[in-house]
Scaffold this motif. Structure first.
Motif, short mmCIF file in Angstrom:
data_model
loop_
_atom_site.label_atom_id
_atom_site.label_comp_id
_atom_site.label_asym_id
_atom_site.label_seq_id
_atom_site.Cartn_x
_atom_site.Cartn_y
_atom_site.Cartn_z
N GLU A 147 0.75 -1.26 0.03
CA GLU A 147 0.15 0.13 0.14
C GLU A 147 0.70 1.39 -0.01
O GLU A 147 0.58 2.12 -0.73
CB GLU A 147 -0.91 -0.05 1.10
N ILE A 148 1.92 1.23 0.65
CA ILE A 148 2.90 2.47 0.84
C ILE A 148 3.49 2.64 -0.48
O ILE A 148 3.53 3.89 -1.02
CB ILE A 148 3.75 2.16 1.92
N ILE A 149 4.07 1.73 -0.99
CA ILE A 149 4.77 1.66 -2.36
C ILE A 149 3.80 2.06 -3.44
O ILE A 149 3.99 3.16 -4.34
CB ILE A 149 5.35 0.45 -2.82
N VAL A 150 2.54 1.43 -3.38
CA VAL A 150 1.47 1.84 -4.56
C VAL A 150 1.26 3.46 -4.18
O VAL A 150 1.03 4.10 -5.26
CB VAL A 150 0.22 1.09 -4.48
N SER A 151 1.05 3.93 -3.10
CA SER A 151 0.60 5.27 -2.76
C SER A 151 1.90 6.29 -3.24
O SER A 151 1.42 7.28 -3.90
CB SER A 151 0.54 5.62 -1.24
N LYS A 152 3.14 5.85 -2.98
CA LYS A 152 4.17 6.75 -3.61
C LYS A 152 4.29 6.68 -4.89
O LYS A 152 4.59 7.64 -5.74
CB LYS A 152 5.55 6.24 -3.00
N LEU A 153 4.03 5.58 -5.69
CA LEU A 153 4.20 5.54 -7.32
C LEU A 153 2.88 6.11 -7.68
O LEU A 153 3.16 7.00 -8.60
CB LEU A 153 3.98 4.21 -7.49
N ARG A 154 1.86 6.20 -7.19
CA ARG A 154 0.96 7.09 -7.67
C ARG A 154 0.91 8.55 -7.45
O ARG A 154 0.69 9.33 -8.42
CB ARG A 154 -0.46 6.77 -6.79
N ASP A 155 1.63 8.89 -6.21
CA ASP A 155 2.15 10.51 -6.22
C ASP A 155 3.22 10.62 -7.25
O ASP A 155 3.36 11.83 -7.79
CB ASP A 155 2.54 10.64 -4.75
N TYR A 156 4.01 9.86 -7.31
CA TYR A 156 5.04 10.14 -8.30
C TYR A 156 4.82 10.32 -9.80
O TYR A 156 5.11 11.35 -10.46
CB TYR A 156 6.31 8.91 -8.35
N PHE A 157 3.72 9.37 -10.40
CA PHE A 157 3.30 9.62 -11.43
C PHE A 157 2.15 10.31 -11.67
O PHE A 157 1.75 10.67 -12.78
CB PHE A 157 2.94 7.94 -12.13
N GLY A 158 1.49 10.85 -10.46
CA GLY A 158 0.34 11.75 -10.73
C GLY A 158 -0.73 11.34 -11.31
O GLY A 158 -1.58 11.69 -11.95
N SER A 159 -0.94 9.74 -11.16
CA SER A 159 -2.30 8.99 -11.73
C SER A 159 -2.43 7.95 -10.67
O SER A 159 -1.67 7.48 -10.10
CB SER A 159 -1.57 8.43 -12.87
N ASP A 160 -3.72 7.47 -10.88
CA ASP A 160 -4.35 6.39 -10.25
C ASP A 160 -4.00 5.03 -11.14
O ASP A 160 -4.81 4.12 -10.84
CB ASP A 160 -5.66 6.61 -9.45
N TYR A 163 -2.46 0.08 -10.02
CA TYR A 163 -3.47 -0.36 -8.82
C TYR A 163 -2.67 -1.16 -7.89
O TYR A 163 -3.01 -1.35 -6.70
CB TYR A 163 -4.35 -1.28 -9.47
N ASP A 164 -1.59 -1.95 -8.22
CA ASP A 164 -0.91 -2.85 -7.21
C ASP A 164 0.40 -3.14 -7.73
O ASP A 164 0.75 -3.03 -8.87
CB ASP A 164 -1.93 -4.22 -7.30
N ILE A 165 1.25 -3.50 -6.57
CA ILE A 165 2.43 -3.90 -6.86
C ILE A 165 2.51 -5.60 -6.25
O ILE A 165 1.97 -5.64 -5.19
CB ILE A 165 3.58 -2.77 -6.47
N THR A 166 3.34 -6.39 -6.98
CA THR A 166 3.45 -7.54 -6.36
C THR A 166 5.01 -7.73 -5.95
O THR A 166 5.76 -7.41 -6.97
CB THR A 166 3.15 -8.55 -7.11
#
Length: 172
Positions: A147-160, A163-166
């Motif tokens: 959840e933390i990594i997905v949140s950071k990636l969404r912030d970095y790319f500025g997009s939702d 959805y997930d990282i495995t």
């Protein structure tokens, strides 16, 4: 005379009751409403922390609408030492990112994933390196890290669109 005096006493009690009810209505009820709103705000914040922000995303996005990107190279991550450990433990980690094909930014974000591979790996390394081997084997910790990594990636790319990282770990 007694009936008339009793009627006046009852009328006075009714008027006093009505006045006290009006005072309560205009002074106590607004304070209670503000207190109730404050408590609801606190409860909503707690619900946001308890529930996963991605909990309903996969229910609405079909399998055909998902695109995965797996990095070719796995990355070694030096883990935090547990108490009493003398030797460093490494987690060799493979990363797979899941994207939503129906997202408005999909066409923009999808090519950026491979060109920003090192930055994504850096986010993963920084987050995973804070945990011990035993903590990484815990399911709740794995979910929290994702959840933390997905949140950071969404912030970095500025997009939702992400959805997930495995993350798959092999320990050495």
């Amino acid at each position: 005379m007694k009936k008339n005096l009793l009627s006046i006493f009852i009328l006075a009690a009714v008027i006093a009751n009505m006045i006290l009810s009006a005072v309560m209505l205009f002074s106590i009820v607004p304070v209670l409403n503000r207190t109730n709103d404050f408590i609801l705000k606190i409860c909503s914040v707690l619900d946001l922390e308890i529930e996963s922000p991605n909990a309903n995303d996969f229910a609405t996005v079909g399998v055909a609408d998902r695109d995965t990107f797996t990095f070719a190279d796995s990355i070694p991550i030096n883990l935090k030492k547990a108490e009493g450990e003398k030797q460093s433990i490494y987690a060799v980690t493979t990363i797979t990112i899941t994207l939503n094909k129906k997202s408005a930014d999909y066409a923009t974000i999808q090519p950026l994933i491979s060109s920003n591979e090192e930055i994504i790996k850096n986010y993963v390394m920084n987050e995973v390196s804070q945990y011990t081997k035993d903590e990484l084997n815990d399911i709740q910790t794995k979910s929290y890290i994702k959840e933390i990594i997905v949140s950071k990636l969404r912030d970095y790319f500025g997009s939702d669109c992400i959805y997930d990282i495995t993350l798959n770990y092999l320990f050495s």
